[in-house]
Design a protein around this motif. Structure first.
Motif, PDB file in Angstrom:
ATOM      1  N   LYS A  36       0.909  -1.290   0.139  1.00  0.00           N
ATOM      2  CA  LYS A  36      -0.029   0.059   0.137  1.00  0.00           C
ATOM      3  C   LYS A  36       0.700   1.162  -0.213  1.00  0.00           C
ATOM      4  O   LYS A  36       0.601   2.321  -0.609  1.00  0.00           O
ATOM      5  CB  LYS A  36      -1.102  -0.014   1.110  1.00  0.00           C
ATOM      6  CG  LYS A  36      -1.818   1.126   1.236  1.00  0.00           C
ATOM      7  CD  LYS A  36      -2.795   1.220   2.567  1.00  0.00           C
ATOM      8  CE  LYS A  36      -3.829   1.846   2.431  1.00  0.00           C
ATOM      9  NZ  LYS A  36      -4.594   1.943   3.593  1.00  0.00           N
ATOM     10  N   ASP A  37       1.835   1.339   0.808  1.00  0.00           N
ATOM     11  CA  ASP A  37       3.105   2.348   0.934  1.00  0.00           C
ATOM     12  C   ASP A  37       4.061   1.672   1.503  1.00  0.00           C
ATOM     13  O   ASP A  37       4.216   0.876   2.234  1.00  0.00           O
ATOM     14  CB  ASP A  37       2.368   3.445   1.416  1.00  0.00           C
ATOM     15  CG  ASP A  37       1.960   3.198   2.855  1.00  0.00           C
ATOM     16  OD1 ASP A  37       3.003   2.529   3.601  1.00  0.00           O
ATOM     17  OD2 ASP A  37       0.661   3.129   3.527  1.00  0.00           O
ATOM     18  N   ALA A  38       5.307   2.371   1.019  1.00  0.00           N
ATOM     19  CA  ALA A  38       6.563   2.122   1.523  1.00  0.00           C
ATOM     20  C   ALA A  38       6.732   2.113   2.983  1.00  0.00           C
ATOM     21  O   ALA A  38       7.618   1.273   3.490  1.00  0.00           O
ATOM     22  CB  ALA A  38       7.626   2.896   0.878  1.00  0.00           C
ATOM     23  N   GLY A  95       2.235   0.101  -7.673  1.00  0.00           N
ATOM     24  CA  GLY A  95       1.840  -0.881  -6.601  1.00  0.00           C
ATOM     25  C   GLY A  95       2.832  -1.670  -5.929  1.00  0.00           C
ATOM     26  O   GLY A  95       2.384  -2.341  -4.905  1.00  0.00           O
ATOM     27  N   TYR A  96       3.993  -1.094  -6.177  1.00  0.00           N
ATOM     28  CA  TYR A  96       5.053  -1.802  -5.437  1.00  0.00           C
ATOM     29  C   TYR A  96       5.926  -0.873  -4.728  1.00  0.00           C
ATOM     30  O   TYR A  96       6.328   0.191  -5.253  1.00  0.00           O
ATOM     31  CB  TYR A  96       6.016  -2.610  -6.348  1.00  0.00           C
ATOM     32  CG  TYR A  96       5.390  -3.694  -7.206  1.00  0.00           C
ATOM     33  CD1 TYR A  96       5.688  -5.078  -6.556  1.00  0.00           C
ATOM     34  CD2 TYR A  96       4.500  -3.756  -8.262  1.00  0.00           C
ATOM     35  CE1 TYR A  96       5.067  -6.335  -7.076  1.00  0.00           C
ATOM     36  CE2 TYR A  96       3.941  -4.963  -8.879  1.00  0.00           C
ATOM     37  CZ  TYR A  96       4.241  -6.199  -8.135  1.00  0.00           C
ATOM     38  OH  TYR A  96       3.779  -7.320  -8.647  1.00  0.00           O
ATOM     39  N   ALA A  97       6.636  -1.283  -3.656  1.00  0.00           N
ATOM     40  CA  ALA A  97       7.544  -0.656  -3.036  1.00  0.00           C
ATOM     41  C   ALA A  97       8.897  -1.084  -3.525  1.00  0.00           C
ATOM     42  O   ALA A  97       9.007  -2.361  -3.379  1.00  0.00           O
ATOM     43  CB  ALA A  97       7.635  -0.591  -1.622  1.00  0.00           C
ATOM     44  N   VAL A  98       9.966  -0.495  -4.004  1.00  0.00           N
ATOM     45  CA  VAL A  98      11.064  -0.855  -4.857  1.00  0.00           C
ATOM     46  C   VAL A  98      12.144  -0.660  -3.895  1.00  0.00           C
ATOM     47  O   VAL A  98      12.386   0.469  -3.680  1.00  0.00           O
ATOM     48  CB  VAL A  98      11.325  -0.572  -6.405  1.00  0.00           C
ATOM     49  CG1 VAL A  98      12.578  -1.153  -6.849  1.00  0.00           C
ATOM     50  CG2 VAL A  98       9.824  -0.505  -6.921  1.00  0.00           C
ATOM     51  N   PHE A  99      13.078  -1.678  -3.402  1.00  0.00           N
ATOM     52  CA  PHE A  99      14.251  -1.665  -2.775  1.00  0.00           C
ATOM     53  C   PHE A  99      15.406  -2.276  -3.451  1.00  0.00           C
ATOM     54  O   PHE A  99      15.277  -3.187  -4.133  1.00  0.00           O
ATOM     55  CB  PHE A  99      14.051  -2.350  -1.478  1.00  0.00           C
ATOM     56  CG  PHE A  99      12.970  -1.744  -0.672  1.00  0.00           C
ATOM     57  CD1 PHE A  99      13.145  -0.810   0.360  1.00  0.00           C
ATOM     58  CD2 PHE A  99      11.491  -2.314  -0.584  1.00  0.00           C
ATOM     59  CE1 PHE A  99      12.071  -0.474   1.188  1.00  0.00           C
ATOM     60  CE2 PHE A  99      10.541  -1.900   0.044  1.00  0.00           C
ATOM     61  CZ  PHE A  99      10.847  -0.830   0.883  1.00  0.00           C
ATOM     62  N   ALA A 100      16.613  -1.707  -3.234  1.00  0.00           N
ATOM     63  CA  ALA A 100      18.036  -2.237  -3.588  1.00  0.00           C
ATOM     64  C   ALA A 100      18.544  -2.888  -2.666  1.00  0.00           C
ATOM     65  O   ALA A 100      18.548  -2.363  -1.438  1.00  0.00           O
ATOM     66  CB  ALA A 100      18.962  -1.096  -4.346  1.00  0.00           C
ATOM     67  N   ALA A 120      11.674  -1.910  10.272  1.00  0.00           N
ATOM     68  CA  ALA A 120      11.436  -0.990   9.207  1.00  0.00           C
ATOM     69  C   ALA A 120      12.560  -0.673   8.310  1.00  0.00           C
ATOM     70  O   ALA A 120      13.555  -0.726   8.867  1.00  0.00           O
ATOM     71  CB  ALA A 120      11.157   0.686   9.987  1.00  0.00           C
ATOM     72  N   THR A 121      12.406  -0.754   7.008  1.00  0.00           N
ATOM     73  CA  THR A 121      13.358  -0.597   6.069  1.00  0.00           C
ATOM     74  C   THR A 121      14.193   0.415   6.177  1.00  0.00           C
ATOM     75  O   THR A 121      15.410   0.437   5.854  1.00  0.00           O
ATOM     76  CB  THR A 121      12.753  -0.837   4.810  1.00  0.00           C
ATOM     77  OG1 THR A 121      11.910   0.362   4.389  1.00  0.00           O
ATOM     78  CG2 THR A 121      12.023  -2.267   4.211  1.00  0.00           C
ATOM     79  N   GLY A 122      13.696   1.595   6.827  1.00  0.00           N
ATOM     80  CA  GLY A 122      14.462   2.970   6.724  1.00  0.00           C
ATOM     81  C   GLY A 122      15.538   2.655   7.778  1.00  0.00           C
ATOM     82  O   GLY A 122      16.547   3.667   8.027  1.00  0.00           O
ATOM     83  N   GLU A 123      15.490   1.637   8.817  1.00  0.00           N
ATOM     84  CA  GLU A 123      16.498   1.500   9.831  1.00  0.00           C
ATOM     85  C   GLU A 123      17.567   0.535   9.503  1.00  0.00           C
ATOM     86  O   GLU A 123      18.372   0.241  10.258  1.00  0.00           O
ATOM     87  CB  GLU A 123      15.743   0.691  11.086  1.00  0.00           C
ATOM     88  CG  GLU A 123      14.682   1.701  11.483  1.00  0.00           C
ATOM     89  CD  GLU A 123      13.709   0.909  12.924  1.00  0.00           C
ATOM     90  OE1 GLU A 123      14.310  -0.110  13.229  1.00  0.00           O
ATOM     91  OE2 GLU A 123      12.681   1.322  13.141  1.00  0.00           O
ATOM     92  N   ILE A 124      17.331   0.264   8.433  1.00  0.00           N
ATOM     93  CA  ILE A 124      18.604  -1.028   7.792  1.00  0.00           C
ATOM     94  C   ILE A 124      19.286  -0.416   6.927  1.00  0.00           C
ATOM     95  O   ILE A 124      18.973  -0.183   5.608  1.00  0.00           O
ATOM     96  CB  ILE A 124      17.833  -2.210   7.157  1.00  0.00           C
ATOM     97  CG1 ILE A 124      16.721  -2.853   8.383  1.00  0.00           C
ATOM     98  CG2 ILE A 124      18.654  -3.435   6.773  1.00  0.00           C
ATOM     99  CD1 ILE A 124      15.754  -4.084   7.820  1.00  0.00           C
ATOM    100  N   ARG A 125      20.480  -0.272   7.102  1.00  0.00           N
ATOM    101  CA  ARG A 125      21.582   0.346   6.335  1.00  0.00           C
ATOM    102  C   ARG A 125      21.826  -0.282   4.883  1.00  0.00           C
ATOM    103  O   ARG A 125      22.083   0.213   3.861  1.00  0.00           O
ATOM    104  CB  ARG A 125      22.992   0.771   7.054  1.00  0.00           C
ATOM    105  CG  ARG A 125      23.867   1.781   6.214  1.00  0.00           C
ATOM    106  CD  ARG A 125      25.142   1.814   6.855  1.00  0.00           C
ATOM    107  NE  ARG A 125      25.967   1.032   7.251  1.00  0.00           N
ATOM    108  CZ  ARG A 125      27.047   0.646   7.849  1.00  0.00           C
ATOM    109  NH1 ARG A 125      27.680   1.984   8.198  1.00  0.00           N
ATOM    110  NH2 ARG A 125      27.855  -0.587   7.939  1.00  0.00           N
ATOM    111  N   GLU A 126      21.782  -1.529   4.810  1.00  0.00           N
ATOM    112  CA  GLU A 126      22.013  -2.377   3.777  1.00  0.00           C
ATOM    113  C   GLU A 126      21.016  -2.374   2.664  1.00  0.00           C
ATOM    114  O   GLU A 126      21.169  -2.746   1.592  1.00  0.00           O
ATOM    115  CB  GLU A 126      22.410  -3.891   4.139  1.00  0.00           C
ATOM    116  CG  GLU A 126      23.529  -4.069   5.165  1.00  0.00           C
ATOM    117  CD  GLU A 126      23.360  -3.663   6.376  1.00  0.00           C
ATOM    118  OE1 GLU A 126      22.166  -3.379   6.787  1.00  0.00           O
ATOM    119  OE2 GLU A 126      24.234  -3.871   7.166  1.00  0.00           O
TER     120      GLU A 126
END
Length: 287
Positions: free
Chosen positions: A242-244, A268-273, A253-259
């Motif tokens: 629904k949202d990132a 409709g996707y949250a895209v991560f590297a 939470a992905t914002g807490e993970i440096r990698e």
């Protein structure tokens, strides 16, 4: 069974071969040949659109499933109303009650076109038919391998044939979402396309760099994905969400993970590297 418009499909393949010749000439540094083939490819494309396209409806030639798939897959519809041509494709399937009337080439193109348009719901509906014609019909009739034709053939056509095996590619590229982002899977794209009626998918692909695994499950609006990315590779992970802000990996939470780097929201996707490793993702589906 397949409804054929041979002049159209032959012309599309002519364009494809000329476009490949142009690409090969560029790789070999034969720039004059590259220019010549580029101009010829443009002329062929224009001629196909002029001859076979109805600009008011998006219909090509007879407007069959194969006609529309050939032009959508090959880029012929790009200059003649892609959305209209895609709508004509859907109409062609509706007329057959979501059954195939395609041959070996258009069947493969079907899954490519629906995957790139994020319409895996339609691919699942078509692939999941249990009556004639379709893969489910073969299974209902006791097949343990694919037939050469949609209809059962007694000692005329093969009963163990790769003719319609492109459905296997759909399992990997659309359901599991395992795709290459660069030659040899040095970069990996994981983009599962969950559909209503299917609550989980699990599988793996052994790439030159090692085993790629994708294992997802849905429960209501919750989506969970376990991914394994081999060493010496990078990955782009597409999480239906629904949202990132609601996406977690390993419970954090992905914002807490440096990698992990958030790239964007798209389709409709949250895209991560990410890099290599084992990942456990959670998200809330938009619908």
């Amino acid at each position: 069974l397949a409804e054929k418009s041979i002049p159209l499909t032959a012309s599309v393949f002519y364009h494809l071969h000329v476009a490949l010749a142009k690409e090969f000439a560029g790789i070999l540094g034969r720039h004059e040949d590259e220019r010549e083939y580029s101009l010829l490819a443009d002329d062929i494309k224009k001629a196909i659109v002029t001859k076979y396209a109805n600009p008011d409806t998006g219909r090509f030639a007879k407007g069959t499933q194969s006609d529309q798939l050939f032009v959508l897959w090959s880029g012929m519809a790009d200059d003649a109303g892609y959305e209209q041509a895609f709508a004509q494709l859907i109409s062609a399937f509706e007329q057959k009650n979501w059954h195939l009337s395609t041959g070996i080439f258009a069947t493969k193109m079907l899954f490519d076109v629906l995957r790139t348009n994020n319409r895996n719901d339609l691919a699942y509906r078509i692939a999941n038919q249990n009556d004639f014609p379709g893969w489910g019909y073969m299974i209902e009739k006791g097949a343990t391998s694919l037939w050469e034709t949609w209809a059962y053939s007694d000692n005329v056509y093969s009963q163990n044939h790769p003719m319609f095996g492109s459905v296997d590619e759909w399992f990997y590229r659309s359901l599991l979402g395992i795709n290459t982002g660069s030659p040899g899977f040095r970069k990996i794209v994981i983009k599962p396309q969950p559909v209503t009626g299917l609550t989980y998918a699990k599988g793996s692909y052994r790439s030159p760099y090692g085993l790629i695994e994708s294992n997802w499950r849905t429960s209501g609006k919750r989506f969970n994905l376990e991914v394994s990315i081999p060493v010496n590779t990078k990955a782009e992970i597409w999480i239906p969400a629904k949202d990132a802000s609601g996406v977690k990996e390993g419970g954090k939470a992905t914002g807490e993970i440096r990698e992990i780097k958030f790239l964007r929201m798209e389709e409709g996707y949250a895209v991560f590297a990410t890099g290599s490793g084992q990942y456990v993702w959670e998200s809330t589906l938009a619908k």
